[in-house]
Scaffold this active site. Structure first.
Site, PDB file in Angstrom:
ATOM      1  N   LYS A 146      -5.524   0.691   0.007  1.00 17.21           N
ATOM      2  CA  LYS A 146      -5.049   0.740  -0.716  1.00 17.21           C
ATOM      3  C   LYS A 146      -4.122  -1.048  -1.180  1.00 17.21           C
ATOM      4  CE  LYS A 146      -0.191   2.239  -0.531  1.00 17.21           C
ATOM      5  NZ  LYS A 146       0.890   1.700  -0.930  1.00 17.21           N
ATOM      6  N   ASN A 147      -3.269  -1.579   0.280  1.00 19.15           N
ATOM      7  CA  ASN A 147      -3.092  -2.390   0.361  1.00 19.15           C
ATOM      8  C   ASN A 147      -3.015  -4.230  -0.334  1.00 19.15           C
ATOM      9  OD1 ASN A 147      -0.617  -0.895  -0.147  1.00 19.15           O
ATOM     10  ND2 ASN A 147       0.237  -1.476   2.156  1.00 19.15           N
TER      11      ASN A 147
ATOM     12  N   ASP B  92       4.668   0.144   8.393  1.00 18.10           N
ATOM     13  CA  ASP B  92       3.944   1.092   7.433  1.00 18.10           C
ATOM     14  C   ASP B  92       3.080   1.984   8.612  1.00 18.10           C
ATOM     15  OD1 ASP B  92       2.980  -1.003   4.587  1.00 18.10           O
ATOM     16  OD2 ASP B  92       4.506   0.381   5.446  1.00 18.10           O
TER      17      ASP B  92
ATOM     18  N   ARG C 232      -0.671   9.036  -2.895  1.00 17.81           N
ATOM     19  CA  ARG C 232      -0.414   7.157  -3.053  1.00 17.81           C
ATOM     20  C   ARG C 232      -1.167   6.786  -2.764  1.00 17.81           C
ATOM     21  NH1 ARG C 232       4.250   5.033  -3.743  1.00 17.81           N
ATOM     22  NH2 ARG C 232       2.990   3.553  -4.304  1.00 17.81           N
TER      23      ARG C 232
HETATM   24  C1  EPZ Z   1       4.345  -4.308   0.820  1.00 22.62           C
HETATM   25  O1  EPZ Z   1       4.839  -3.593   0.431  1.00 22.62           O
HETATM   26  C2  EPZ Z   1       3.234  -2.769   1.091  1.00 22.62           C
HETATM   27  N1  EPZ Z   1       2.880  -2.620  -0.306  1.00 22.62           N
HETATM   28  C3  EPZ Z   1       4.165  -2.006   1.659  1.00 22.62           C
HETATM   29  O2  EPZ Z   1       3.510  -0.545   2.360  1.00 22.62           O
HETATM   30  C4  EPZ Z   1       4.974  -2.455   2.623  1.00 22.62           C
HETATM   31  O3  EPZ Z   1       5.817  -1.582   3.843  1.00 22.62           O
HETATM   32  C5  EPZ Z   1       5.505  -3.722   3.013  1.00 22.62           C
HETATM   33  O4  EPZ Z   1       4.692  -4.710   2.321  1.00 22.62           O
HETATM   34  C6  EPZ Z   1       6.215  -4.833   4.332  1.00 22.62           C
HETATM   35  O5  EPZ Z   1       4.664  -4.668   4.596  1.00 22.62           O
HETATM   36  C7  EPZ Z   1       2.137  -3.423  -0.729  1.00 22.62           C
HETATM   37  O6  EPZ Z   1       1.484  -4.326  -0.317  1.00 22.62           O
HETATM   38  C8  EPZ Z   1       1.646  -2.848  -1.868  1.00 22.62           C
HETATM   39  P1  EPZ Z   1       7.522  -7.264   1.490  1.00 22.62           P
HETATM   40  P2  EPZ Z   1       5.867  -4.966  -0.151  1.00 22.62           P
HETATM   41  O7  EPZ Z   1       8.029  -7.354  -0.490  1.00 22.62           O
HETATM   42  O8  EPZ Z   1       5.605  -6.663  -0.534  1.00 22.62           O
HETATM   43  C9  EPZ Z   1      12.717  -6.987   1.044  1.00 22.62           C
HETATM   44  C10 EPZ Z   1       2.802   1.506   1.909  1.00 22.62           C
HETATM   45  O9  EPZ Z   1       3.258   2.295   2.655  1.00 22.62           O
HETATM   46  N2  EPZ Z   1      12.320  -8.573  -0.254  1.00 22.62           N
HETATM   47  O10 EPZ Z   1       7.228  -7.789   2.362  1.00 22.62           O
HETATM   48  O11 EPZ Z   1       7.184  -4.731  -1.144  1.00 22.62           O
HETATM   49  C11 EPZ Z   1      12.473  -5.853   1.078  1.00 22.62           C
HETATM   50  O12 EPZ Z   1      13.288  -5.225   0.298  1.00 22.62           O
HETATM   51  C12 EPZ Z   1       3.665   0.654   1.203  1.00 22.62           C
HETATM   52  O13 EPZ Z   1       1.992   1.103   1.833  1.00 22.62           O
HETATM   53  C13 EPZ Z   1      13.541  -8.811  -0.508  1.00 22.62           C
HETATM   54  O14 EPZ Z   1      14.547  -8.351  -0.601  1.00 22.62           O
HETATM   55  O15 EPZ Z   1       7.144  -5.064   0.200  1.00 22.62           O
HETATM   56  C14 EPZ Z   1      11.863  -5.331   2.628  1.00 22.62           C
HETATM   57  O16 EPZ Z   1      12.898  -4.883   3.124  1.00 22.62           O
HETATM   58  C15 EPZ Z   1       5.582   1.090   1.721  1.00 22.62           C
HETATM   59  N3  EPZ Z   1      13.274  -9.439  -2.113  1.00 22.62           N
HETATM   60  C16 EPZ Z   1      11.574  -6.778   3.138  1.00 22.62           C
HETATM   61  O17 EPZ Z   1      11.607  -7.955   2.316  1.00 22.62           O
HETATM   62  C17 EPZ Z   1      11.821  -9.142  -3.013  1.00 22.62           C
HETATM   63  O18 EPZ Z   1      11.994 -10.347  -3.335  1.00 22.62           O
HETATM   64  C18 EPZ Z   1       9.762  -6.673   3.468  1.00 22.62           C
HETATM   65  O19 EPZ Z   1       8.919  -6.533   2.027  1.00 22.62           O
HETATM   66  C19 EPZ Z   1      10.560  -9.150  -1.794  1.00 22.62           C
HETATM   67  C20 EPZ Z   1      10.922  -8.176  -0.637  1.00 22.62           C
END
Ligand code: EPZ
Length: 419
Positions: free
Chosen positions: A22-23, A306, A398
């Protein structure tokens, strides 16, 4: 409302195929916006978020044709609406992934700001700051991000204050058609980022360094259509391996890639599992009883956040006490109280859960709160003697294609009830 009803306590055995990730599929589909020709996607999983993304692309004016069960072709050449309205994307956080591609192709974009989610605030400030470095004018109005780049985007040096997977992917896609060189530092190293970079290169993009924390992109005039292949879903794979281990069984996942799961496989070996791998399969056989192991979630190649909830479910029945620390999201322990309802002994101390293994979990009605939490409740359900009912299973749909079918193929007594 749909629920999943499980009669647990049976060791799971046998083999199941991994779906496409998915990701990986979500950013790959968004990349179709950049292509100056039809793109055929192979191994796209049938999940709610994927349908939301393909519906959005069609709404923008793209041609979306499902060729066969997990293959589809998208041609965005006629697309003319650089928008992602709230009504269309409110259920899919990954809608931010169309922002970079829309902006660099159309010179403007209006994308609904993703709302909060159960596991944390999940802002996209790092995405927006990076686009501003590339020359975008960004504002937020009425819940939408309004981005303008009338003279197109230009390259630059972007340092991510925090590792962000979709932030890296969003800016990587924007940089493909930007003018000049873009350097991403402290970039995400996840396999899904590498799958995206490999795919964009196949369409003519100039990218190097993906898989490391520094990615260099030379902007090009255009990229063509072509064929794109999604990698195996490493999180789904590990979830089914965990189902075998938590029930004292022996499960093989095929059409997957062991290289995607080094950290997880290292931990399950420490917990006593017998692990066998080949080019495209992983087999995990449970020991007499799992041993307690500590985990600390980290960006790739560390232990994936995850898989934190699923690993915690396994530790609930392990021998000894384990510590599970969640360092990526601020609220990713929603499954703890539900596991405690099933007899688990878990104490929370800030971002660390202390799990004292018990011999057996007890079946109970529980509620899913987010995608991976729901997976951990299904794992607890197949391990616990008696009937477990997991409600709000729309969360699980999802990220897991046909979960009850795949679990049944491993011997689980599991059904979906429409009540
Ligand atoms: C991706 O989410 C994945 N989703 C998530 O999978 C996964 O848990 C996550 O990466 C971490 O590996 C997809 O790829 C669609 P991040 P993403 O930006 O990109 C903070 C699942 O279960 N942050 O790497 O949204 C954020 O709040 C899902 O399949 C900011 O502060 O995660 C978090 O604490 C859940 N500002 C950390 O960074 C930003 O602009 C990592 O988030 C972006 C992120």
């Amino acid at each position: 409302m749909e629920s999943i009803v499980i009669q647990g306590g049976v060791p799971l055995q046998g083999s199941v195929e991994s779906s496409g990730a998915k990701n990986a599929a979500l950013p790959l589909l968004a990349a179709a916006i950049l292509a100056d020709g039809p793109v055929t996607f192979h191994r796209i999983p049938h999940l709610n978020d994927i349908s939301t993304m393909t519906n959005l692309l069609a709404w923008q004016g793209a041609d979306v044709i499902y060729d066969d069960k997990d293959c589809l072709t998208i041609d965005t050449r006629e697309a003319n609406k650089p928008e992602a309205p709230y009504e269309m994307v409110k259920t899919m956080r990954a809608s931010s992934l169309v922002l970079g591609p829309l902006l660099v192709r159309f010179g403007e974009a209006r994308v609904s700001l993703p709302g909060g989610c159960a596991i944390g605030a999940r802002p996209i400030d790092l995405h927006l700051k990076a686009l501003e470095v590339m020359g975008a004018e960004i504002s937020v109005e009425h819940g939408d991000v309004i981005a303008k780049a009338p003279n197109g985007l230009h390259g630059g040096r972007i340092f991510f204050d925090q590792v962000t997977v979709t932030g890296t992917e969003n800016i990587l896609m924007a940089a493909v058609l930007a003018k000049g060189e873009t350097v991403l530092e402290n970039a995400a190293r996840e396999p899904e980022v590498v799958n995206l970079a490999d795919s964009l290169r196949a369409l003519g993009a100039k990218i190097e360094g993906d898989g490391t924390d520094t990615i260099r992109i030379q902007g090009v005039e255009r990229i063509s259509g072509g064929d794109i292949f999604t990698i195996a879903d490493r999180i789904e794979t590990a979830t089914y391996l965990a189902a075998g281990l938590i029930t004292g069984g022996d499960v093989t996942v095929t059409k997957t890639d062991p290289k995607l799961l080094d950290a997880f496989l290292a931990r399950v070996k420490e917990a006593g599992a017998t692990v066998e791998v080949g080019d495209d399969f992983i087999r995990c056989a449970a020991p007499e009883r799992l041993q307690a192991v500590n985990i600390h979630t980290m960006p790739h190649p560390g232990f994936p956040t995850d898989l934190q909830a699923q690993f915690m479910a396994m530790m609930c029945v392990a021998e000894g006490t384990s510590l599970v620390s969640e360092t990526i999201f601020e609220n990713r322990f929603m499954h703890v109280q539900e596991l405690v309802r099933m007899g688990a002994d878990i104490q929370l101390d800030g971002h660390t859960a202390v799990i004292k293994g018990v011999k057996k979990l007890s079946a109970a009605p529980v509620m899913a709160t987010d995608l991976r939490a729901s997976a951990s409740l299904v794992l607890a359900g197949v391990a616990a003697e008696g009937e477990t009912v997991v409600s709000r299973v729309y969360h699980i749909d999802r990220g897991y294609e046909r979960i009850e079918e795949k679990m049944r193929s491993l011997g689980a007594n599991i059904e979906r009830h429409y009540i």
